[in-house]
Design a protein around this motif. Structure first.
Motif, PDB file in Angstrom:
ATOM      1  N   SER A  57       0.842  -1.211   0.000  1.00  0.00           N
ATOM      2  CA  SER A  57       0.000   0.000   0.000  1.00  0.00           C
ATOM      3  C   SER A  57       0.864   1.242   0.000  1.00  0.00           C
ATOM      4  O   SER A  57       0.583   2.217  -0.714  1.00  0.00           O
ATOM      5  CB  SER A  57      -0.907   0.009   1.220  1.00  0.00           C
ATOM      6  OG  SER A  57      -1.755  -1.104   1.195  1.00  0.00           O
ATOM      7  N   ASP A 176      -6.234  -0.811  -4.733  1.00  0.00           N
ATOM      8  CA  ASP A 176      -5.670  -1.470  -3.550  1.00  0.00           C
ATOM      9  C   ASP A 176      -6.647  -2.520  -3.056  1.00  0.00           C
ATOM     10  O   ASP A 176      -7.685  -2.194  -2.493  1.00  0.00           O
ATOM     11  CB  ASP A 176      -5.407  -0.423  -2.470  1.00  0.00           C
ATOM     12  CG  ASP A 176      -4.501  -0.970  -1.365  1.00  0.00           C
ATOM     13  OD1 ASP A 176      -4.272  -2.202  -1.337  1.00  0.00           O
ATOM     14  OD2 ASP A 176      -4.037  -0.165  -0.540  1.00  0.00           O
ATOM     15  N   GLU A 177      -6.327  -3.772  -3.288  1.00  0.00           N
ATOM     16  CA  GLU A 177      -7.192  -4.885  -2.919  1.00  0.00           C
ATOM     17  C   GLU A 177      -8.643  -4.624  -3.305  1.00  0.00           C
ATOM     18  O   GLU A 177      -9.522  -4.617  -2.458  1.00  0.00           O
ATOM     19  CB  GLU A 177      -7.085  -5.161  -1.411  1.00  0.00           C
ATOM     20  CG  GLU A 177      -5.653  -5.457  -1.013  1.00  0.00           C
ATOM     21  CD  GLU A 177      -5.543  -5.854   0.443  1.00  0.00           C
ATOM     22  OE1 GLU A 177      -6.420  -6.613   0.890  1.00  0.00           O
ATOM     23  OE2 GLU A 177      -4.605  -5.392   1.120  1.00  0.00           O
TER      24      GLU A 177
HETATM   25 MG   LIG Z   1      -2.196  -2.651   2.321  1.00  0.00          MG
END
Ligand SMILES: [Mg+2]
Ligand SMILES: Nc1ncnc2c1ncn2[C@@H]1O[C@H](COP(=O)(O)OP(=O)(O)OP(=O)(O)O)[C@@H](O)[C@H]1O
Lengths: 252, 843
Positions: A57, A176-177
Motif C-alpha cells: 500500500s 488497492d485490494e
Molecule cells: Mg495494504
C-alpha cells in the motif's frame, strides 16, 4: 529470478527509482519501503503482491502522489512527482490518476452517478458520454445510477468506484485490494473489467492483491518483501503465483 | 459487562478530550452565561450600593419620612438646639420659576461632611436670595456667577431677586439645579416645612442618648439611623436591579434552551460516529439498556466538565473585569462568591446535558448489531423522520397556527379604547413557542426544500458549491438540528430589530408632535410681543428656522347650529405651518392627505375626529367666539396633533374667524449641531425674548435627545440579550462543523485522493458551515418577521408595520458570516490531514 529488476523508466507509465519510505523516527522507525526501483508499463495490468506489511500500500500511495517518499523518485509518464507541491500533486491525482480502494470508495451523500463523475466535476470537465455509457453498460450499473452507496451491495459499490476511476481516462488506475471485500463471483467481475479496460481501452492498471487468482488476471506480478522488490512473474497464472509466494515465505 | 461498556465509552471520550469539550461547548457557554449573569447581577447590585449618592455616610440620624407629616422649620431649630448634635441639615427642594426658565432649588450645607456638592466657581451662597447652580444649568439658562434674576417658588408668589454666587458640581446635573443652605432656601421661599432633617452627632457623644433627646424635642416625628436609611435606599436600588435581572433571566433561559438543542445535535453526531462501535458492543452481547446507560453517563460527564469549566471561567472573568475597570478609573465593585449558585449551575448543566443526551442515546442504542458488519462507507445518516415525530410536529404546527389565528382575532379594532393586550400577547408567545418546537420536530423535512431555494446560486458556482449543498442535503437531520438553533437566534433578533424600528417610528411621530422643533417660545396664554418674533427671525446665525404660530383654545365644530362632540370646552386650534418644519413636514395620516391643506381645509387629530364624529372629506363649521367659517376635513392624524393641537387650520381661516393677528408662540431650530449649537440657539432666543413678561422658553431638543437615547438603549439592551442565543447558535454551528469534520475525515481523505485540492476542501467545508447559517437565517426571517409584526400589532401601540430592510439584510449577512467563520478552523484542520492518513482513519 532476480532480486532487482532494472528500472524500465523510459517506456513506463509510472516508475519508482530507489524509493525509500520511513515511518516515524528513532527506535520506532519503520522502513516501509527500502530502496524500491520498479516500472509499470503502459497498457499493462500489473499486480503487486507480498505478505502483509511488506509495503504494497505504501508503494502504491507514493506512486499515486498520495503520500511523499522519504527519498528516491517517482516518475509519472516522465513527470517527476517527488518534491512537488501539494497543489501539483492534487492536480495530478485529479487529472492523471484513478483510484479504487479496498473500502470506503464512495461519498455516502452522493448518488452512484454523482460519485462516478465526481473527479471530472472537480476538474470542471464534462464526462465523455460515450465512455460513460460504455462503462455503465459493462459494469451493469444502468439501473443503479440514482442509488446512494448505502443502497448498493459491496460489489456494486466497487464497480461504481471502478467506473469513477476509468471514466476520466487517467494515465494509471491504482487499485488497492479491489476484490478484498467481494465474493469470488463479484471479484471475478471486477477483475475482468479491469483487464478489459487494459485490453480494450489501453488503460494502465496497477493492483495490490493477496489473492493468486486475482493476480492471475494481470500481465505481470511484482513481488515485495520487507519493503524491497523480491522478484516478478511475467504472464502469471494461479500456479506460478502460488509457488512464488510459497518461495517468498520460505526464504524468510 | 456494564462496567466494561461504560469503560469503553469513557476511555473513548478521554482519549479525545477535544471531542468532549466540543460536544459540551454549548453547555459550557450556557453555564458561563448563566453564572456570569449571577455575577453581573451581584456586581451591579454592589456597585449601585457602593456608589449610591443618597444620604451621606456620616449621617447618624434622619428625622422625618415621606409617610408622615413633614418636619416643620421649628422642628429643625429645636433639633439644632439639642446637646450632642454637631450638625442638623434640613433637606428640602422647591420648584422656582425665573425669567430664564425653571429651577429646582435644593438645600445643601455646601460645606462639611453632610454636603453633596462641591463648589467649583465663585462661593457658596449664605444669604436668602443667593443660589449656586450646576454647570449645565449655567449654560442652559444663560446664568453666570454674579447674575441677578428674579423668580417665584415655594410659598413665595411675588417675584423676589435671586443672585448666582457660585457654580457647584453634583453627582447628577439635570440642567436646572440650584443649591443654597437650608436656612436660605427656607427664608427665600417662605417655607414652613422641610422634607427631612439629617443629623450628625458630635464626636464623643452617644448616638443613642442624642437620639432620645432628639425624639423628645420633635415629638411625633419618626427617627431612623443613617445606616437604616442608607440600607433602605440601597434596598430600593437593588430591587430595581433585581427587576431588571428578571428580564435578563428570561433571555438567558432562552439561551439555555438553545444550548440544550445544540448539545442534543452534537451528541447525535458523536454517537452516529460510533455507530459501528456500538453495534459491535451489541453484537458481542451488550444490552440496549447498558448502552443507553453508558451513553448517558458520558453525557453526565460532559455536562459536569462543561459546567465546571463554564462556572470557573465566569468566576475568573467576574473578578478580573471589575479589577481592570477599577484600574482604569471606573467605580465597579467585585462580586461575592456565590457558592450555592455555582453548584446549582453545575448541577443544572449536568441535568440539562443528561436530558439532551437521552434522545440521541436512545436512538443510538437502537442500532442493529448488523450495523457492525456493514462497511463504514454506507452508514449515511437517516434522512427522513419517523411517523410519530411527523405527527407530533404537525400537531405542534397546527397549535401554533391556531394560537396565531386566536391572536389575530383579538387584535384591537381601530379606535378601540378598552383594549387589553395581555391575552393576545400570551397567545402570541404560546404560538411562537409552539412554532419553534414544531420547527425542531419537522426541521429535517424543511432543510431540503429550503436548500433547494437558497442553495440554487451556490449550485451554479460549480462542483464545490454543488458538493457543499449536497453535503448538507445528504444529512438533513444534522443540518436541521443546527439550523434550528440559528433560526431561533435570528427570529429573536429580527423581532427586536423590527420592534425597535416600530418603536422608533412611534417615538419619532410622538416627538414630531410634542417636540417638533429644538425650541419653543410660549406666551403662557397671552401673545408674543411682535419684537420677540422679529428679533428671533433676525438671529439667523444661531437659529435655522423660526416658525411663529397662533393657538386658540376654544374652537368648536358645528353642523348647522349643533355643536359636535361631548367636550365641555373647545378644541385647541393652531395655524402652525406644518411644511415649515422638517419633523412635521412628512407626518403620516390616518385618513385623507396633508397635501389637501389650504384655505377652507382643516386637519383633525384622531381624538377630535372621533369626538366630533368626522372623517376626511366631511364638511363642518369651525367656530370661535368672534366668528365662524365653513371648512372641509382634509386629513385625520393617527394620534395627537403637533403642539397637542386638536385642529390645524389655515392662517387665513383664523383671520376670517376674527382671531387676533398676534402670534401666541413660536418654534425654532438651532442652526448649529450639538450642544454648542443648542446653547447658541438658547442665547439667541433669550436675547429675542429680552425682558418680555410671561414669555417662556423650552428646550424641546433635550427631551427629544433623552427619548432617542432611551429607545436606542432599549433596542441595544434587547439586542445584547438576544445575542446570547445567537452566540450559542454560532458555537453550535462551530462545534457541529468541527465534529462533522472529524466524522467525515475519511470522506475528506477520499475527496483529496481523487483530486480535490486543499483549498477546495477548505472552501467546501466552510461553505457548508455557512449554509447552516443561510438555512437557519432564512427560516428565522420567515418566522421572525410575521411574528414581530403580529407582536407590534398586539401591543396596540398603533405603530405601523415596518421591515427595516437594511438591518435585516445586515443581520442575515452577519449571521451567515459568523457561521461560516465558525467552520473556518475545523475546515483548516481537515484540509491539513494527509489523504492517506484520513483514508486509514478508523471510524
Ligand atoms: Mg495494504
Ligand atoms: N502511518 C504509518 N505509520 C507507521 N508505520 C506505518 C504506517 N503505515 C504503514 N506503516 C508500516 O509500514 C509497513 C508497510 O505498510 P503497508 O500498509 O504498506 O503494508 P501492506 O503491504 O499494504 O500490508 P497489507 O497487505 O496488510 O495491507 C508496515 O510495517 C506498517 O506497519
Amino acid at each position: 529470478m532476480t532480486t532487482h529488476a532494472p528500472p524500465e523508466t523510459s517506456h513506463a507509465a509510472v516508475a519508482a527509482v530507489d524509493l525509500v519510505k520511513v515511518y516515524g523516527s528513532g527506535d520506532t522507525a519503520v522502513r516501509a519501503l527500502d530502496g524500491v526501483s520498479v516500472g509499470f508499463g503502459r497498457a499493462e495490468f500489473t499486480a503487486i503482491m507480498g505478505s502483509s506489511g511488506s509495503g504494497k500500500s505504501t508503494l502504491m500511495h507514493c506512486l499515486a502522489g498520495l503520500d511523499t517518499a522519504t527519498s528516491g523518485r517517482v516518475l509519472l509518464g516522465g513527470t517527476q512527482l517527488t518534491g512537488q507541491s501539494d497543489r501539483t500533486l492534487t492536480r495530478v491525482r485529479r487529472e492523471r490518476i484513478g483510484f479504487v480502494f479496498q473500502s470506503f470508495n464512495l461519498l455516502p451523500q452522493l448518488t452512484a452517478a454523482q460519485n462516478i463523475t465526481l473527479p471530472l466535476d472537480l476538474a470542471g470537465r464534462q464526462p465523455d458520454a460515450e465512455l460513460l455509457a460504455h462503462l455503465v453498460r459493462v459494469l451493469g450499473l444502468g439501473d443503479r445510477l440514482n442509488h446512494r452507496p448505502s443502497e448498493l451491495s459491496g460489489g456494486q459499490q466497487q464497480r461504481v468506484a471502478l467506473a469513477r476511476a476509468l471514466v476520466a481516462r487517467p494515465e494509471v488506475v491504482f487499485a488497492d485490494e479491489p476484490t478484498g471485500n467481494l465474493d469470488s463471483r463479484s471479484g471475478a467481475e471486477v477483475l475482468t473489467i479491469l483487464r478489459d479496460s487494459v485490453r480494450d481501452l489501453g488503460q494502465t492498471v496497477v493492483m495490490v492483491t493477496h489473492d493468486p487468482i486475482a493476480a492471475a488476471y494481470a500481465d505481470r506480478v511484482v513481488l515485495l518483501a520487507d519493503g524491497r522488490l523480491a522478484g516478478e512473474i511475467d504472464k502469471p497464472n494461479q500456479v506460478s503465483v502460488t509457488d512464488a509466494l510459497r518461495d517468498l515465505a520460505a526464504r524468510r | 459487562m456494564r462496567a466494561t461498556v461504560l469503560r469503553t465509552q469513557t476511555t473513548a471520550a478521554a482519549r479525545r478530550p477535544g471531542r468532549l469539550i466540543l460536544t459540551g461547548l454549548a453547555i459550557l457557554v450556557a453555564s458561563f452565561v448563566v453564572f456570569g449573569t449571577v455575577l453581573v447581577q451581584q456586581i451591579t447590585e454592589r456597585t449601585v450600593r457602593d456608589n449610591l449618592s443618597g444620604t451621606p455616610a456620616v449621617t447618624d440620624l434622619v428625622i422625618g419620612s415621606v409617610d408622615v407629616q413633614p418636619p416643620t422649620v421649628t422642628d429643625v431649630r429645636q433639633v439644632r438646639a439639642v446637646p450632642g448634635v454637631a450638625e442638623a441639615v434640613a433637606r428640602v427642594a422647591t420648584g422656582v420659576s425665573i425669567g430664564e426658565g425653571y429651577l429646582n432649588l435644593q438645600s445643601d450645607p455646601g460645606t462639611g461632611p453632610l454636603t453633596t456638592v462641591r463648589v467649583i466657581e465663585g462661593s457658596y451662597p449664605d444669604q436668602p436670595g443667593e443660589i449656586a447652580i450646576t454647570p449645565r444649568t449655567a449654560e442652559r439658562l444663560g446664568l453666570s456667577v454674579g447674575t441677578t434674576t428674579s423668580g417665584t417658588g415655594g410659598e413665595l408668589t411675588t417675584p423676589a431677586p435671586l443672585t448666582v454666587t457660585g457654580v457647584v458640581e453634583t453627582s447628577a446635573d439635570a440642567g436646572y439645579d440650584a443649591y443654597a443652605p437650608d436656612s436660605a432656601v427656607i427664608a427665600w421661599a417662605r417655607l414652613t416645612t422641610v422634607e427631612r432633617v439629617d443629623v450628625r452627632v458630635a464626636p464623643g457623644a452617644s448616638t443613642d442618648a442624642v437620639r432620645q433627646r432628639v425624639t423628645a424635642a420633635v415629638a411625633g416625628q419618626p427617627i431612623r439611623s443613617g445606616a437604616e436609611v442608607r440600607e433602605a435606599e440601597a434596598q430600593a436600588a437593588a430591587e430595581q436591579v433585581g427587576r431588571l435581572f428578571i428580564l435578563v433571566g428570561m433571555f438567558v433561559s432562552i439561551a439555555v434552551v438553545a444550548a440544550a438543542l445544540v448539545v442534543t445535535s452534537t451528541f447525535r453526531i458523536v454517537f452516529a460516529q460510533r455507530m459501528r462501535q456500538l453495534a459491535l458492543l451489541r453484537a458481542v452481547g451488550a444490552s440496549r439498556a447498558t448502552l443507553v446507560g453508558a451513553l448517558t453517563a458520558e453525557g453526565a460527564l460532559t455536562g459536569l466538565v462543561a459546567g465546571v469549566v463554564g462556572v470557573a471561567s465566569a468566576l475568573t472573568l467576574g473578578y478580573a473585569l471589575p479589577a481592570i475597570l477599577r484600574a482604569t478609573g471606573h467605580d465597579v465593585s467585585s462580586p461575592g462568591l456565590p457558592l450555592a449558585a455555582a453548584v446549582a449551575v453545575v448541577i443544572g448543566a449536568v441535568v440539562i446535558t443528561v436530558l439532551a443526551v437521552l434522545a440521541p442515546a436512545l436512538s443510538a442504542a437502537r442500532v442493529s448489531p448488523l450495523e457492525a458488519l456493514r462497511a463504514a462507507s454506507v452508514t449515511a445518516g437517516r434522512r427522513g423522520i419517523g411517523v410519530s415525530r411527523l405527527v407530533f410536529g404537525l400537531l405542534l404546527a397546527g397549535g401554533a397556527v391556531l394560537a396565531a389565528v386566536g391572536t389575530i382575532s383579538q387584535l384591537p379594532k381601530p379606535e378601540q379604547s378598552d383594549y387589553d393586550p395581555s391575552m393576545p400577547l400570551l397567545l402570541l408567545v404560546g404560538s411562537g413557542a409552539l412554532a419553534f418546537f414544531a420547527l425542531v420536530a419537522l426541521g429535517p423535512l424543511l432543510v431540503r426544500p429550503v436548500l433547494a431555494v437558497v442553495g440554487w446560486p451556490l449550485r451554479q458556482l460549480g462542483p464545490l458549491g454543488r458538493m457543499s449543498v449536497g453535503g448538507i442535503g445528504g444529512t438533513p437531520r444534522r443540518a436541521a438540528a443546527v439550523s434550528v438553533v440559528v433560526a431561533l437566534g435570528v427570529t429573536l433578533i429580527s423581532g427586536v430589530v423590527i420592534g425597535g424600528a416600530s418603536l422608533q417610528i412611534l417615538t419619532d411621530r410622538e416627538m414630531a408632535l410634542s417636540a417638533p422643533s429644538d425650541f419653543e417660545v410660549t406666551s403662557n396664554g397671552g401673545t408674543l410681543p411682535p419684537a420677540v418674533v422679529s428679533r428671533a427671525e433676525a438671529a439667523d446665525g444661531a437659529l435655522a428656522r423660526v416658525v411663529p404660530y397662533r393657538m386658540v383654545d376654544d374652537a368648536r365644530l358645528l353642523r348647522g347650529a349643533d355643536k359636535l362632540g361631548d367636550g365641555e370646552s373647545g378644541y385647541p386650534t393652531s395655524d402652525l405651518d406644518l411644511a415649515a418644519l422638517p419633523s412635521t413636514g412628512d407626518l403620516d395620516v390616518a385618513q385623507g392627505t396633508l397635501t389637501d391643506r389650504g384655505p377652507g381645509r382643516i386637519v383633525l387629530n384622531s381624538w377630535v375626529a372621533r369626538d366630533a364624529g368626522l372623517r376626511a372629506g366631511d364638511t363642518v363649521t369651525l367656530a370661535v367666539a368672534t366668528g365662524t367659517v365653513d371648512v372641509r376635513v382634509a386629513a385625520v392624524l393617527p394620534g395627537d396633533g403637533p403642539l397637542h393641537a386638536g385642529i390645524l387650520a389655515d392662517p387665513g381661516d383664523l383671520d376670517r374667524l376674527g382671531v387676533p393677528a398676534a402670534y401666541t408662540g413660536l418654534l425654532a431650530d438651532a442652526a448649529g449641531a450639538g450642544e454648542d449649537g443648542r446653547t447658541a440657539g438658547v442665547r439667541a432666543l433669550r436675547q429675542a425674548i429680552g425682558g418680555s413678561d410671561g414669555v417662556g422658553l423650552a428646550v424641546l431638543a433635550d427631551e427629544r435627545d433623552r427619548n432617542d437615547a432611551l429607545v436606542r438603549t432599549l433596542v441595544w439592551v434587547a439586542v445584547g440579550l438576544v445575542s446570547l442565543t445567537v452566540l450559542i447558535a454560532v458555537v453550535g454551528v462551530g462545534s457541529t462543523t468541527a465534529l462533522s469534520v472529524v466524522e467525515r475525515v475519511r470522506e475528506s481523505g477520499l475527496l483529496r485522493a481523487i483530486g480535490l485540492s486543499r483549498t477546495g476542501l477548505r472552501i467546501m467545508l466552510t461553505v457548508e458551515s455557512g449554509l447552516y447559517g443561510v438555512i437557519g437565517a432564512a427560516i428565522g426571517l420567515v418566522l421572525g418577521i410575521p411574528y414581530a409584526w403580529l407582536a407590534v400589532e398586539t401591543l396596540g401601540i398603533e405603530a405601523p408595520m415596518t421591515a427595516p430592510l437594511l438591518p435585516l439584510a445586515g443581520l442575515f449577512v452577519v449571521l451567515v458570516g459568523l457561521t461560516a467563520l465558525a467552520g473556518v478552523l475545523p475546515a483548516r484542520r481537515a484540509s491539513r490531514v494527509s489523504p492517506v492518513v484520513a483514508l486509514g482513519a478508523d471510524n
